[in-house]
Design an enzyme around this catalytic site. Structure first.
Site, PDB file in Angstrom:
ATOM      1  N   ASP A  35     -50.572  69.775 -55.432  1.00 29.62           N
ATOM      2  CA  ASP A  35     -51.136  69.068 -54.280  1.00 29.62           C
ATOM      3  C   ASP A  35     -51.622  70.026 -53.193  1.00 29.62           C
ATOM      4  O   ASP A  35     -52.499  69.679 -52.402  1.00 29.62           O
ATOM      5  CB  ASP A  35     -50.109  68.101 -53.689  1.00 29.62           C
ATOM      6  CG  ASP A  35     -49.950  66.846 -54.528  1.00 29.62           C
ATOM      7  OD1 ASP A  35     -50.912  66.510 -55.239  1.00 29.62           O
ATOM      8  OD2 ASP A  35     -48.882  66.225 -54.484  1.00 29.62           O
ATOM      9  N   SER A  68     -52.789  65.808 -59.876  1.00 32.09           N
ATOM     10  CA  SER A  68     -52.265  67.165 -59.927  1.00 32.09           C
ATOM     11  C   SER A  68     -51.843  67.583 -61.330  1.00 32.09           C
ATOM     12  O   SER A  68     -51.602  68.773 -61.588  1.00 32.09           O
ATOM     13  CB  SER A  68     -51.075  67.314 -58.969  1.00 32.09           C
ATOM     14  OG  SER A  68     -50.017  66.446 -59.338  1.00 32.09           O
ATOM     15  N   HIS A  69     -51.746  66.626 -62.273  1.00 32.25           N
ATOM     16  CA  HIS A  69     -51.340  66.944 -63.639  1.00 32.25           C
ATOM     17  C   HIS A  69     -52.340  66.440 -64.669  1.00 32.25           C
ATOM     18  O   HIS A  69     -52.008  66.296 -65.841  1.00 32.25           O
ATOM     19  CB  HIS A  69     -49.960  66.347 -63.929  1.00 32.25           C
ATOM     20  CG  HIS A  69     -48.851  67.040 -63.206  1.00 32.25           C
ATOM     21  ND1 HIS A  69     -48.576  66.781 -61.884  1.00 32.25           N
ATOM     22  CD2 HIS A  69     -47.976  67.993 -63.605  1.00 32.25           C
ATOM     23  CE1 HIS A  69     -47.551  67.545 -61.509  1.00 32.25           C
ATOM     24  NE2 HIS A  69     -47.180  68.280 -62.522  1.00 32.25           N
TER      25      HIS A  69
END
Length: 338
Positions: free
Chosen positions: A189, A48-49
């Site tokens: 997410d 997610s990053h």
């Protein structure tokens, strides 16, 4: 590796990120600082990053709200506090500009604070924490986001995902680090689950009517929830106050209002606190460090896992075989060059 996943050298992801971000209009300095964060996240299997953040950056750039060229302004350090004005640009370059001043103040005074104002937040917090633990400092970092998260007992967003990260320097290659959102899951997410056609975990959010839901689309239209009920809600409130009101910047509701439905990444401030263990412990630091290591051993010797161990294992794996990225995501990023 299956046909849905690619293994690529770190240099390839770095070059792709630089080309795309500069193609989108970012200065070379901003693109470089952001690319370091993108590569670190994907290298450590922080989906997610990682590379997904390039798509988030592109969406934010389309809003027209972010300044793609503004150089951060580091204001004169006042005692322990260093303040950097990001000037409505993405946060990584402002972080890199202020970090040396934070380290110097912490060395001099035993503790220091870096306040970043007027930034579009882009990064996970653990890369920032590791920048400080690499200097032998302990660190505590927090930031608000958009008001996506309902308080315990509520159904409308008030809080952001409001992550908190902590780092402790250790002998050897890796520090002790944890980094977690005070929401039940990270906001990214939701999109990753939607893209993969997967349901969310129970307790992650509610739909627009306030009913519990595991549908990422329904939760995006409703509200996410904090982890741990009232405890997560209280911690999230602390982040709003410490990394919003305390530093004279927007809270998550203000960030959401600023965005006005355009779909950009959050716009607010950012707080980093650093502590020099040698100054705090004085002559007891060697003994204190031994006690800390004994505690870590007492955790791992019984089969328990320290936070970030999975990331560190993914980092080592990426160094050996290349960085893993889904083919669909890679293609979506390349399409930004068209």
């Amino acid at each position: 590796m299956n046909n849905d996943t690619l293994l690529i050298p770190e240099s390839q992801l770095h070059d792709l990120s630089m080309r795309v971000l500069q193609h989108l209009g970012l200065s070379a300095a901003h693109a470089s600082a952001m690319t370091r964060i993108v590569v670190a996240g994907q290298r450590d299997a922080c989906q997610s990053h990682g590379a997904y953040r390039i798509l988030s950056a592109a969406q934010t750039i389309r809003t027209g709200l972010v300044d793609l060229q503004a150089e951060p302004i580091v204001q004169p350090t006042q005692g322990a506090i260093t303040r950097v004005d990001a000037r409505k640009a993405f946060s990584p370059l402002a972080l890199e500009a202020g970090l040396p001043h934070l380290v110097a103040a912490t060395r001099q005074l035993g503790m220091g604070a870096l306040v970043i104002n007027h930034c579009f937040h882009f990064t996970a917090l653990w890369p920032e924490v590791e920048m400080l633990t690499a200097q032998g400092l302990a660190a505590l970092v927090m930031t608000p986001s958009h008001a996506w998260v309902a308080p315990t007992g509520g159904k409308r967003g008030v809080f952001g995902t409001n992550p908190i990260a902590f780092g402790w320097p250790r002998p050897g290659p890796y520090p002790y680090v944890f980094d977690f959102a005070t929401s039940a899951i990270a906001r990214g997410d939701l999109e990753l689950h939607r893209r993969a056609g997967k349901r969310l975990p129970e307790g992650a959010g509610v739909d627009a009517d306030g009913a519990p839901s595991t549908d990422p689309v329904a939760v995006a239209k409703g509200a996410m929830l904090t982890f741990g009920g009232h405890k997560g809600s209280a911690l999230s409130t602390m982040v709003e106050l410490m990394a919003g009101a305390l530093i004279g910047d927007l809270n998550s509701q203000g960030s959401m209002d600023f965005d006005a439905g355009k779909g950009g990444v959050p716009y607010h401030g950012h707080l980093l606190l650093a502590f020099d263990p040698q100054r705090f412990a004085g002559g007891e630091w060697p003994a204190s460090q031994e006690r800390a290591e004994a505690m870590f051993a007492a955790i791992t010797d019984q089969g328990a896992r320290l936070p970030s161990e999975r990331r560190f294992a993914a980092r080592a794996q990426s160094a050996k075989q290349g960085i893993s990225i889904s083919r669909a995501l890679y293609n979506d990023i390349e399409a930004l060059l068209q």
